[in-house]
Design a protein around this motif. Structure first.
Motif, short mmCIF file in Angstrom:
data_model
loop_
_atom_site.label_atom_id
_atom_site.label_comp_id
_atom_site.label_asym_id
_atom_site.label_seq_id
_atom_site.Cartn_x
_atom_site.Cartn_y
_atom_site.Cartn_z
N SER A 64 36.18 41.47 32.21
CA SER A 64 37.09 41.29 33.34
C SER A 64 37.64 39.87 33.42
CB SER A 64 36.36 41.58 34.66
OG SER A 64 35.92 42.91 34.70
N LEU A 65 38.93 39.80 33.77
CA LEU A 65 39.55 38.53 34.12
C LEU A 65 39.28 38.28 35.59
CD1 LEU A 65 43.21 38.39 32.71
CD2 LEU A 65 41.21 37.24 31.83
N TYR A 66 39.01 37.04 35.94
CA TYR A 66 38.72 36.67 37.33
C TYR A 66 39.45 35.36 37.59
CZ TYR A 66 35.64 36.97 41.45
OH TYR A 66 35.12 37.12 42.72
N ALA A 67 40.35 35.34 38.56
CA ALA A 67 41.14 34.13 38.84
C ALA A 67 40.24 32.99 39.30
CB ALA A 67 42.18 34.43 39.90
N LYS A 68 40.44 31.82 38.72
CA LYS A 68 39.66 30.65 39.13
C LYS A 68 39.85 30.37 40.62
CE LYS A 68 39.93 28.53 34.55
NZ LYS A 68 40.42 27.40 33.75
N SER A 69 41.06 30.61 41.11
CA SER A 69 41.36 30.36 42.52
C SER A 69 40.64 31.32 43.46
CB SER A 69 42.87 30.45 42.76
OG SER A 69 43.32 31.76 42.45
N ASP A 70 40.13 32.43 42.92
CA ASP A 70 39.46 33.44 43.74
C ASP A 70 37.94 33.23 43.81
OD1 ASP A 70 39.20 35.76 45.33
OD2 ASP A 70 38.90 37.03 43.58
N VAL A 71 37.44 32.29 43.03
CA VAL A 71 36.00 32.06 43.01
C VAL A 71 35.58 31.34 44.29
CG1 VAL A 71 34.09 30.90 41.85
CG2 VAL A 71 35.90 31.98 40.50
N ASP A 72 34.70 31.96 45.05
CA ASP A 72 34.20 31.33 46.28
C ASP A 72 32.90 30.60 45.97
OD1 ASP A 72 34.11 30.65 48.96
OD2 ASP A 72 32.90 32.39 49.47
N GLU A 73 31.94 31.32 45.41
CA GLU A 73 30.71 30.67 44.97
C GLU A 73 30.10 31.46 43.82
OE1 GLU A 73 27.77 30.40 48.02
OE2 GLU A 73 27.52 32.56 48.19
N ILE A 74 29.27 30.77 43.06
CA ILE A 74 28.60 31.38 41.92
C ILE A 74 27.12 31.01 42.00
CG2 ILE A 74 28.41 31.43 39.42
CD1 ILE A 74 31.31 30.91 39.22
N LYS A 179 50.35 37.49 41.23
CA LYS A 179 49.45 37.75 42.35
C LYS A 179 48.14 38.42 41.91
CE LYS A 179 52.90 37.94 45.99
NZ LYS A 179 53.49 38.72 47.10
N ILE A 180 48.00 38.67 40.60
CA ILE A 180 46.78 39.31 40.10
C ILE A 180 45.64 38.29 40.11
CG2 ILE A 180 45.65 40.37 38.11
CD1 ILE A 180 48.36 41.55 37.34
N ILE A 181 44.56 38.64 40.81
CA ILE A 181 43.39 37.75 40.86
C ILE A 181 42.20 38.34 40.10
CG2 ILE A 181 44.02 36.53 42.97
CD1 ILE A 181 42.16 38.48 44.49
N GLY A 182 42.32 39.60 39.70
CA GLY A 182 41.25 40.23 38.94
C GLY A 182 41.79 41.36 38.11
N LEU A 183 41.24 41.54 36.91
CA LEU A 183 41.71 42.59 36.01
C LEU A 183 40.56 43.05 35.13
CD1 LEU A 183 43.94 44.22 34.49
CD2 LEU A 183 44.28 42.18 33.08
N ASP A 184 40.24 44.35 35.22
CA ASP A 184 39.28 44.93 34.28
C ASP A 184 40.04 45.26 33.01
OD1 ASP A 184 37.27 44.75 36.14
OD2 ASP A 184 37.38 46.83 36.78
N ILE A 185 39.83 44.45 31.99
CA ILE A 185 40.56 44.63 30.72
C ILE A 185 40.04 45.88 30.02
CG2 ILE A 185 41.16 43.56 28.52
CD1 ILE A 185 40.28 40.85 29.79
N ILE A 186 38.74 45.92 29.81
CA ILE A 186 38.04 47.06 29.22
C ILE A 186 36.86 47.35 30.14
CG2 ILE A 186 36.70 47.89 27.25
CD1 ILE A 186 39.54 47.42 26.41
N SER A 187 36.71 48.60 30.57
CA SER A 187 35.55 48.91 31.40
C SER A 187 35.03 50.30 31.06
CB SER A 187 35.90 48.84 32.89
OG SER A 187 36.62 49.98 33.29
#
Length: 200
Positions: A64-74, A179-187
């Motif tokens: 999955s792609l995950y936007a850096k701007s969407d990361v709240d905490e890890i 505007k895409i903040i997340g994308l399941d490339i292969i799942s």
């Protein structure tokens, strides 16, 4: 060895975790606050991170792609990640970690940009699932068309098949790629649904 919880500050040297064996809990700013991504940080691509995600049983769920701007905490080294690390180890030991060869499929995807990934999905008639800044609910379907700024998914057919009463889709509206903040490339879910469509 003490198993203490480590909170990683948002984007603070997160690139050091690329390719590491640290299983991470990734929480979003814009999506459902009760859910989070569980996986390994394997790469970054422009304004996105790429994660190898884990399912509820410790097997490979996808990439999955995950936007850096969407990361709240890890979070890492939590009791939760410790449990799942043992699940992953067991799945790999038994040879059941990647039973659908998702890793091989992922290797075929060109990762020059998000546009190159989306074009690949279009050309190969892939089912994808994405999140965007304007909607909390994920949007899924086969890629019908793409240009430099928008992508259109066949959401009507997808949600009709699933008879999803929570999401009512009457037309396939273009989605702005920016505007895409997340994308399941292969799942795993999308792969299984693609196999269903081949038999339909």
């Amino acid at each position: 060895m003490e198993n203490k919880q480590v909170k990683i500050e948002k984007i603070l040297r997160l690139d050091e975790y690329i390719g590491s064996n640290n299983l991470l809990e990734v929480y979003s700013k814009y999506r459902d606050s009760d859910s989070f991504l569980l996986g390994y940080l394997i790469d970054e691509l422009d304004e996105y991170y790429i994660f190898e995600t884990i399912d509820d049983y410790g097997a490979l769920d996808g990439f999955s792609l995950y936007a850096k701007s969407d990361v709240d905490e890890i979070l890492s080294h939590t009791s939760y990640t410790g449990i799942y690390e043992s699940y992953v180890h067991l799945q790999k030991e038994k040879g059941t970690y990647d039973i659908f060869s998702l890793g091989q499929q992922y290797k075929s995807v060109p990762k020059k940009s998000i546009l190159s990934i989306l074009e690949y999905c279009y050309l190969h008639k892939k089912i994808i699932m994405l999140n965007e800044t304007d909607h909390e609910i994920s949007r899924g379907g086969r890629v019908l068309s793409i240009d430099n700024s928008t992508i259109t998914l066949d959401q009507v057919s997808y949600y009709n098949d699933w008879e999803n009463s929570e999401i009512e889709i009457n037309q396939n509206v273009p989605i702005e790629i920016s505007k895409i903040i997340g994308l399941d490339i292969i799942s795993k879910d999308n792969y299984l649904y693609e196999q269903y469509l081949k038999q339909k």
